[in-house]
Design an enzyme around this catalytic site. Structure first.
Site, mmCIF file in Angstrom:
data_model
loop_
_atom_site.group_PDB
_atom_site.id
_atom_site.type_symbol
_atom_site.label_atom_id
_atom_site.label_comp_id
_atom_site.label_asym_id
_atom_site.label_seq_id
_atom_site.Cartn_x
_atom_site.Cartn_y
_atom_site.Cartn_z
ATOM 1 N N GLY A 167 -1.644 28.547 16.978
ATOM 2 C CA GLY A 167 -1.906 29.983 16.941
ATOM 3 C C GLY A 167 -1.680 30.508 15.548
ATOM 4 O O GLY A 167 -0.982 29.861 14.750
ATOM 5 N N CYS A 178 1.453 22.504 17.000
ATOM 6 C CA CYS A 178 1.700 23.504 15.957
ATOM 7 C C CYS A 178 2.456 24.715 16.522
ATOM 8 O O CYS A 178 3.620 24.596 16.868
ATOM 9 C CB CYS A 178 0.388 23.885 15.284
ATOM 10 S SG CYS A 178 0.640 24.631 13.684
ATOM 11 N N HIS A 182 -2.467 18.845 13.927
ATOM 12 C CA HIS A 182 -3.515 19.105 14.921
ATOM 13 C C HIS A 182 -4.251 17.812 15.306
ATOM 14 O O HIS A 182 -5.157 17.389 14.596
ATOM 15 C CB HIS A 182 -4.522 20.117 14.358
ATOM 16 C CG HIS A 182 -3.958 21.489 14.278
ATOM 17 N ND1 HIS A 182 -4.026 22.384 15.309
ATOM 18 C CD2 HIS A 182 -3.268 22.119 13.284
ATOM 19 C CE1 HIS A 182 -3.422 23.508 14.969
ATOM 20 N NE2 HIS A 182 -2.950 23.368 13.748
ATOM 21 N N ASP A 215 -30.365 25.218 29.482
ATOM 22 C CA ASP A 215 -29.377 25.665 30.469
ATOM 23 C C ASP A 215 -30.022 26.111 31.774
ATOM 24 O O ASP A 215 -29.598 25.710 32.863
ATOM 25 C CB ASP A 215 -28.520 26.805 29.899
ATOM 26 C CG ASP A 215 -27.884 26.417 28.578
ATOM 27 O OD1 ASP A 215 -27.734 25.204 28.349
ATOM 28 O OD2 ASP A 215 -27.557 27.306 27.776
ATOM 29 N N LYS A 238 -22.024 22.972 26.148
ATOM 30 C CA LYS A 238 -23.462 22.668 26.048
ATOM 31 C C LYS A 238 -23.763 21.168 26.188
ATOM 32 O O LYS A 238 -24.681 20.773 26.890
ATOM 33 C CB LYS A 238 -23.976 23.176 24.700
ATOM 34 C CG LYS A 238 -25.453 23.036 24.500
ATOM 35 C CD LYS A 238 -26.143 24.323 24.805
ATOM 36 C CE LYS A 238 -27.636 24.225 24.673
ATOM 37 N NZ LYS A 238 -28.277 25.476 25.081
#
Ligand code: XMP
Length: 513
Positions: free
Chosen positions: A56, A83, A170, A228, A369
C-alpha cells in the site's frame, strides 16, 4: 453454494494488487481481492484457504492509514503480508516499524536464512523488487527472520507455528526473480492449495449457476462480436440453449464485413438464436455534422440503448441480460478510483438493465481478460476469433477525426483491412495489442503518374500493452511498413500519404479520439 478453494487478497491500495491476483490465478488457484474494510463475517463466508495482505502507498503510522482487523489473525489461516501487509502485521502483533532514512526502490538481493517453506527451492541471493519507505526494526514475538537484504535486515519473517509470513519485497512483480516460486510455495506448501481452478472447471460451475438462476425465463445478450460478449454468449447458450437470444446491432461503424462474420459464426457454427439489426443509417444520420469525440460517444451510446431496447421489447418473457463485465471493473479497491479526470467516457450499456428491469448475468465478473480468452478456447471458439484485437464500442467513429460520413467509413474500412491483413501475413498480429488505421481530416499534395493529387492522410497505429492502461508503439520492421504504405496508397483512391504514430500512452492515448 459452490465451495471453491479461494485465496483472499486484502487490498491496502497497492498498484500491484491486481498483479498478486494474476500470479495466483496463473497457478490455477482462485482468488478474490477485497478492500481492507472487508468484515470478518464476509471473510468467514469466503472461507479462504489463505490470506494475502497487499502492499500500500501509506505508512502504517500515517493518520487514516488502512488498518488490519486483529480478528483476521485469529482465524488461524495462513497469512502472507507483502510490504505494507508485512508492516501492518508487525504493528498489530507488537513489532516495530520505522521510517527508513532513504526510500528503497528497485532491485535488491535477498539472502535467505534458515529453511522456511516459503523459500523452498528458492535460490540464495536472487533479485527481489523493493518499493518501501518504512522497514521493520523489531520482530513481533514468535517470529523469526527468514531473509535479509542490504537495506532491510528484517526483509522476510515467519511464525512457523501460526503459518504467518511477511516479505518486505514484492514477489508478484516480474523483477523479483523467484517471485513466482515464492507465491507458489505459499499457495501449495503452506496453504495446501490443489490448483484446480481451470477453464473447464469454471465452465462447468458457471453452467450450473446460470441454469439454476434462469429457470424458464428468457435471456438476451447484446452481442457486439467482441471477445467478451462472444465468449459470454457461447457459455450462456451451453447452459440454457434457445432461451438465449442474441441481439447484434450493426451500427455501421464496424470493420469491413465484421457484422456478417459475427452473424455467420453465431448462426452457422453455434446455432444460437440471433437477431441482426441493421441500424447503420440511424447511427450515421445522428452523427451528421458532429465532430466532438465525446459528443460522438454519447450519441452512439444513447442510440445503441434505444435500438437495443426497441428490439428487446419484441421478445416476450425476458428477465435477464448477459453482460461481459470483467473482474478489473468490479474490484473494490482502496486506490483512489473515480477521482481521476475523465479522459474518455467508454461506451457501454450500463443504463440498460435498470431501465428495462432486467437482472444481470455476468459470467466473467471474476475473470481477467486472458482467462476469458482461455474459457473461449475451451469452448472451442476459433483461436483467430479469440485473439482478435480489442475494438472500441464507438468503433470507427473515433478513428475518423472530425465528421463521420459513409464515404470516409468505406475508405477507412478498406485501408484498415489492408493494414490488418498485412500484419497477419507477416506473423506479427499476435505480438500487437491493437493495430488500426485513423483517417485524418487533412489533405496533402502528392503525385501519381504525372498528375498532382490532393488527398487524405492516413495514420497507422499499432501498440503493445498488457491491459490498455499504458501502451508503447510497436516497432515494425521497416520493410513491412513500406509494403503496407505502398499497398494502401496504390489500392485506395483518396489516400496519398501514410504516417505512423510513434507516441506512447501516456502521454498520448491508444485511440486518437
Ligand atoms: P485509450 O484510447 O483510452 O484506449 O487509450 C484504451 C482502450 O480502450 C478502448 N477504447 C474504448 N472502448 N469504448 C470502448 O468500448 C470507448 O469509447 C473507447 N475508447 C477507447 C481502446 O480501443 C483501447 O483498447
Amino acid at each position: 453454494m459452490f465451495n471453491r478453494e479461494t485465496i483472499l487478497i486484502i487490498d491496502f491500495g497497492s498498484q500491484f494488487t491486481q498483479l498478486i491476483a494474476r500470479r495466483i490465478r496463473e497457478s490455477k488457484v482462485y482468488c478474490e481481492i477485497h478492500s481492507h474494510m472487508i468484515s470478518i463475517e464476509e471473510i468467514k463466508k469466503l472461507n479462504p484457504i489463505g490470506i494475502i495482505l497487499s502492499g500500500g502507498p501509506m505508512s502504517v503510522y500515517d493518520e487514516n492509514s488502512p488498518a488490519l482487523d486483529n480478528n483476521i489473525l485469529s482465524l488461524q489461516k495462513p497469512i502472507l503480508g507483502i510490504c505494507y501487509g508485512l508492516q501492518i502485521l508487525c504493528k498489530n502483533l507488537g513489532g516495530k516499524v520505522e521510517s527508513a532514512k532513504d526510500r528503497e526502490y528497485g532491485k535488491a538481493e535477498l539472502s535467505i536464512e534458515g529453511n522456511s517453506s516459503l523459500f523452498l527451492d528458492v535460490k540464495n541471493d536472487s533479485t527481489v523488487w523493493m518499493s518501501h519507505g518504512d522497514y521493520l526494526t523489531n520482530l513481533p514475538q514468535g517470529f523469526n527472520v527468514i531473509g535479509t537484504s542490504h537495506h532491510s535486515p528484517i526483509c522476510a519473517i515467519e511464525n512457523k507455528a501460526k503459518k504467518i509470513f511477511g516479505v518486505q519485497f514484492h514477489p508478484e512483480v516480474v523483477h523479483t526473480e523467484e517471485g513466482e516460486k515464492i507465491i507458489r510455495n505459499f499457495l501449495f506448501k503452506i496453504c495446501g492449495a490443489k490448483g484446480d481452478w481451470t477453464p473447464q472447471n469454471f465452465i462447468e460451475e458457471s453452467i450450473d449457476k446460470i441454469k439454476s438462476a434462469v429457470g424458464n425465463s428468457k435471456v438476451i445478450c447484446a452481442l457486439s462480436g467482441g471477445v467478451d460478449s462472444t465468449v459470454a454468449a457461447v457459455l450462456v447458450e451451453k447452459a440454457i440453449g434457445d432461451k438465449l437470444i442474441c441481439i447484434h446491432i450493426d451500427n455501421g461503424l464496424m470493420r469491413k464485413n465484421e457484422s456478417e462474420e459475427v452473424e455467420k459464426l453465431f448462426k452457422d457454427e453455434y446455432h444460437i438464436r440471433f437477431v441482426h439489426v441493421n441500424a447503420s443509417e440511424k447511427f450515421l444520420s445522428r452523427l451528421k455534422g458532429v465532430v466532438d469525440p465525446e459528443q460522438k460517444r454519447k450519441i452512439i451510446g444513447n442510440t445503441f440503448i434505444e435500438v437495443f431496447e426497441e428490439e428487446a421489447k419484441k421478445i416476450e418473457g425476458v428477465k435477464f441480460l448477459v453482460q461481459g463485465t470483467l473482474y478489473p471493473d468490479v474490484i473494490e479497491s482502496v486506490s483512489v478510483k473515480g477521482s481521476s479526470a475523465t479522459i474518455k467516457t467508454h461506451h457501454n450499456v450500463g443504463g440498460l438493465p435498470k431501465k428495462m428491469h432486467l437482472k444481470l448475468i455476468e459470467p466473467f465478473r471474476e475473470l481477467f481478460k486472458d482467462e476469458v480468452r482461455n474459457v473461449g478456447l475451451s469452448l472451442n471458439i476459433p483461436e483467430d476469433f479469440i485473439e482478435r484485437h480489442p475494438f472500441p464500442g464507438p468503433g470507427l467513429a473515433v478513428r475518423i477525426i472530425g465528421e463521420v460520413t459513409k464515404e470516409k467509413l468505406d475508405l477507412l474500412c478498406e485501408a484498415d483491412e489492408i493494414f490488418i491483413n498485412e500484419i497477419k501475413a507477416a506473423g506479427v498480429y499476435n505480438n500487437i495489442w491493437q493495430a488500426f488505421a485513423v483517417l485524418l481530416p487533412i489533405q496533402t499534395v502528392g503525385v501519381m503518374g504525372d498528375a498532382r493529387t490532393y488527398e487524405n492522410v492516413l495514420a497507422l497505429r499499432a501498440v503493445t500493452s498488457v491491459d490498455g492502461m499504458t501502451a508503447d508503439w510497436f516497432r515494425f520492421d521497416d520493410d513491412l511498413l513500406a509494403k503496407i504504405s505502398n499497398k494502401i496508397i496504390n489500392k485506395i483512391r483518396g489516400i496519398n500519404r501514410i504516417v505512423y504514430d510513434i507516441s506512447s500512452k501516456p502521454p498520448s492515448t491508444i485511440e486518437w479520439e
